[in-house]
Design an enzyme around this catalytic site. Structure first.
Site: not given
Ligand code: 8YV
Length: 335
Positions: A169-170, A192-193, A252-254, A283, A301-302
């Site tokens: 929750f950032g 979140s923690r 949408t994080s990692r 990726e 990753h957009i």
């Molecule tokens: C970026 C992202 O485009 O900011 C982030 O952490 O995942 C992306 O939105 C990417 O990091 C570019 O280096």
């Protein structure tokens, strides 16, 4: 950096990838800039060489600055690196070994805030696209397979009014919560923690004491945690099994926050209804099994990929460079 360390000649900056034109123009006016005209990612050797011959770097998530690469950049017979600042273009900086950077006296900055809205928008897009089967529907139409409207064609799942669980929750998690609640009338749960009850109250969300409680009560789960050793495979097979059978997972994080092989198994078995992914464990490689699954919407990753945001990210990276070489504290220090 002390005033005596501030280079007097124009500082040499290596930029590992092409950046929006306004950003490159500002950089070029201020520094001796080494641009990557091919836009091909630098390998580990090229990254070390660039660090050994530049006063600062602008890096992206495709530049793995692990311990060995950072150490390889040290000057012969010394533990110092010429690069004194890594101005990372992105909010997540899990590609950089921050501990080693700190040991080598390298300042690291990132670009928080400016990509919050676009990434939150993309999480909503994935939620809608998975639930309403937009990928399947578009593929069908483009393939010439649409036989016309009929009452039971491509029925999806309603988003409005459902329950969304936000993991992490950032800034971005909170921005998704606001969109879901105010725009789609959703009930929003958050875990979140570090989330406190007063923070949850302020944001108008229901705080879950455990991630398991959130997973069990959500129609949609959207993940917004950074990649760290605590969050690797946070969403694993056991936690996927806690989700509702009709639920959707959005990431949408990692990529490494979700155990992708467990996700494939859950999607194949119908243990959850679908997944919307903008990030992947390996990726740009994408697991072939995911590509076969109609109930997965997959994007390259957009999250932050708008003209406005990529320019703002670049400008923020340059703000950090400018402050650093003027001998001021950098605005976005992470190390
Ligand atoms: C970026 C992202 O485009 O900011 C982030 O952490 O995942 C992306 O939105 C990417 O990091 C570019 O280096």
């Amino acid at each position: 950096m002390t005033a005596s360390e501030v280079p007097t000649a124009r500082s040499v900056i290596t930029v590992t990838r092409r950046l929006p034109p306004a950003v490159e123009a500002r950089l070029t006016a201020m520094f001796d800039v080494r641009l990557n005209s091919t836009d091909v990612p630098l390998d580990a050797v090229a990254l070390s060489r660039a660090m050994a011959s530049s006063d600062a770097m602008i890096t992206t998530l495709g530049d793995p600055l692990h311990a060995a690469t950072l150490h390889a950049a040290t000057l012969p017979g010394s533990s110092a690196v010429r690069t004194k600042l890594i101005a990372h273009f992105g909010v997540g900086y899990d590609n950089i070994d921050i501990t080693v950077a700190r040991e080598l006296g390298i300042t690291v900055t990132n670009t928080p805030g400016v990509l919050t809205d676009d990434t939150a928008d993309l999480a909503m897009l994935l939620m809608l696209a998975t639930a309403r089967r937009a990928g399947e529907a578009e593929r069908e139409l483009r393939a010439g397979d649409w036989s016309g409207w009929h009452p039971t064609h491509l029925l999806g799942t309603r988003v409005s009014g459902k329950t969304l669980g936000i993991v992490g929750f950032g800034r971005i998690g909170r921005a998704v919560a606001a969109r879901a609640r105010d725009g789609f009338g959703m009930r929003v749960l958050a875990w979140s923690r570090s989330l406190t009850q007063p923070q949850a109250n302020d944001a108008g969300v229901t705080r879950c004491a455990t991630i398991e409680a959130l997973l069990a009560s959500s129609d949609f789960v959207s993940v917004h945690v950074p990649s760290t050793h605590h969050t690797r495979h946070l969403i694993n097979g056991e936690r996927l099994s806690r989700m509702r059978p009709g639920a959707f997972l959005i990431n949408t994080s990692r990529g490494d926050v979700v155990d992708e092989s467990a996700l494939v198994a859950a999607l194949r078995a119908g243990a959850i209804a679908g997944a919307g992914l903008d990030v992947f464990e390996g990726e740009p490689a994408v697991r072939p099994e995911l590509l076969q699954l109609p109930n997965a919407v997959l994007l390259p990753h957009i999250g932050s990929a708008t003209h406005e945001t990529r320019t703002a990210m670049g400008m923020l990276a340059v703000d950090n460079l400018e402050a650093f070489f003027a001998g001021h504290e950098v605005p976005n220090r992470v190390a």
